[in-house]
Design a protein around this motif. Structure first.
Motif, PDB file in Angstrom:
ATOM      1  N   VAL A  41      26.178  12.773   1.018  1.00 27.03           N
ATOM      2  CA  VAL A  41      25.133  11.874   0.547  1.00 27.03           C
ATOM      3  C   VAL A  41      24.988  10.757   1.571  1.00 27.03           C
ATOM      4  CG1 VAL A  41      25.424  12.394  -1.893  1.00 27.03           C
ATOM      5  CG2 VAL A  41      26.790  10.580  -0.855  1.00 27.03           C
ATOM      6  N   CYS A  61      20.415  12.570  -0.974  1.00 28.21           N
ATOM      7  CA  CYS A  61      21.209  13.799  -0.850  1.00 28.21           C
ATOM      8  C   CYS A  61      20.347  14.889  -0.221  1.00 28.21           C
ATOM      9  CB  CYS A  61      21.707  14.246  -2.222  1.00 28.21           C
ATOM     10  SG  CYS A  61      22.644  15.790  -2.176  1.00 28.21           S
ATOM     11  N   ASP A 112      23.018  21.894   2.930  1.00 21.75           N
ATOM     12  CA  ASP A 112      23.677  20.635   3.252  1.00 21.75           C
ATOM     13  C   ASP A 112      23.601  20.368   4.756  1.00 21.75           C
ATOM     14  OD1 ASP A 112      24.977  18.306   2.715  1.00 21.75           O
ATOM     15  OD2 ASP A 112      26.911  19.218   2.199  1.00 21.75           O
TER      16      ASP A 112
END
Length: 427
Positions: free
Chosen positions: A87, A98, A51
């Motif tokens: 996102v 994403c 992420d």
């Protein structure tokens, strides 16, 4: 209950307590459940590493900014896991991007390893069997529809990348002197059109002793004209020729005309499949010994003629002469006469493609048994189960996956390419 007790850079320490009671089988099931817990915890931590920190990013020339973190469930080999991830969208809205799913190579909500497992199992078993296997042997419960969704997506990647991704031939311990190109068809029941012919092709690499060292398989769903199949097989032949430009390229197939028009373009020598030819000789044996009690004599006659055809130069002309003499018999039934005439015509028309003695002497293949087997293992075993009827895309997916699985080394190479290039970006 498993829990994380320490994190240190790239290391994760997880503690679990396992209660060992009951039979050994019960203990093993408890151990499996505990390892699934560990897997879920570790995978959740692994996913977080893909992420972003929420900072603006650029995709090409497009600037994107993060929305609020979004909660998402992912499917792993060990169970479902949930986590929040960023996102992104442009200032004008539009599709959502994403980064975690792109960088981690998520496929339809499945981690790459789980997508690999699902599609491999689906290539080999029908959906209910896969779901039972996952539940009984892995303690994983998933819906049929999800299994098919992931597998269809993976199969779609395989089809979309056929023109772009080239697969390496695995290292072979022997020198390759002969390469056989062969093709055949197998009928499957389609939902709209009844029984249609799916195509199977293979490129087999042989060493100087005639031992097969490697085979590349191709399967294609039924299509009119077989254009897609021929294009795919042509591409594979071109790839092999880059590696083995000096090998003998031998085309082996049955008597279908479109097979030979293709093989003549890509092979320097063509040979009729020996076992296909022996089927004609089996019919001729009824002309040699037509009596109801002559079965043992027919078997001996056929065995002698097959050995003669395989080992003796000029055997085809000898057999043609014998068939012409048998055709003069007046006592043959109409069916036997017709079968004899068909064999005689076949031998005369294909005489130049039946030099089995020379091929046998030089340890060259004379049959397309590899392709015959592939028709069963690639097509029949998976697509011809009781009650199965297929749409075009469903058959394409299964055959693409099975060809990757059955061609040694390709399945892992395919997933290595997904790991390198990804599968999709937007969610």
């Amino acid at each position: 209950m498993a829990e994380i007790i320490a994190r240190n850079d790239n290391e994760l320490t997880i503690q679990v307590t396992i209660k060992l009671t009951g039979s050994l089988l019960e203990m093993e099931n408890t151990i499996l459940d505990s390892f699934n817990e560990i897997g879920c915890l570790a995978t959740t931590e692994a996913l977080k590493r893909f992420d972003t920190d929420g900072s603006p990013i650029k995709l090409g020339d497009t600037k994107m900014t993060a929305r609020d973190k979004d909660n998402k469930t992912y499917q792993t080999p060990y169970g479902s896991v949930q986590l929040e991830r960023y996102v992104y969208q442009t200032s004008k809205g539009g599709r959502i991007y994403c980064p975690l799913e792109h960088h981690a190579r998520i496929i339809r909500g499945a981690t790459p390893k789980f997508a690999q497992q699902l599609s491999h199992k689906y290539a080999n078993m029908n959906a209910p069997a896969v779901c039972r296997d996952l539940e009984d042997n892995h303690h994983r419960n998933i819906a049929h529809s999800y299994l098919q969704d992931v597998s269809d997506w993976v199969g779609g990647i395989a089809q979309a990348k056929e023109e772009l991704w080239e697969y390496a031939i695995p290292p072979l311990g022997e020198a390759i002197t002969t390469i056989v190109v062969s093709l055949d068809g197998a009928y499957i029941l389609m939902r709209e059109d009844g029984y249609r012919e799916a195509m199977v092709g293979n490129i087999s690499l042989y060493d100087v002793t005639g031992k097969r060292q490697h085979t590349v398989y191709i399967g294609e769903a039924p299509e009119y004209g077989k254009g897609t199949f021929f294009q795919r097989l042509e591409k594979e032949i071109a790839t092999v020729k880059k590696h083995y430009p000096d090998a003998l390229y031998l085309g082996i197939a049955d008597g279908a005309k479109n097979n030979w028009s293709f093989l003549e373009q890509h092979t320097s020598r063509q040979l009729l499949d020996f076992f296909h030819v022996t089927e004609y000789l089996a019919n001729v044996s009824y002309a040699a010994y037509p009596g109801k009690t002559d079965k043992p004599k027919r078997a001996i006659w056929l065995d002698v003629r097959c050995k003669q055809l395989k080992r003796e130069p000029g055997a085809v002309d000898t057999l043609i002469s014998e068939m012409e003499k048998l055709a003069q018999k007046n006592s043959l039934t109409k069916t036997v006469k017709e079968n004899l005439q068909a064999a005689l015509t076949y031998f005369k028309n294909h005489n130049q493609m039946m030099d089995y003695a020379m091929h046998t002497e030089k340890n060259l293949p004379i049959g397309s048994g590899v392709t015959e087997a592939a028709c069963k293992t690639l097509v029949k075993q998976r697509l011809c189960g009781s009650g199965m009827r297929w749409k075009d895309q469903g058959a394409k997916v299964i055959l693409s996956l099975r060809a990757l699985v059955q061609s040694k080394g390709r399945w892992q190479q395919f997933w290595d390419k997904i790991d390198q290039y990804g599968s999709h970006v937007y969610v």
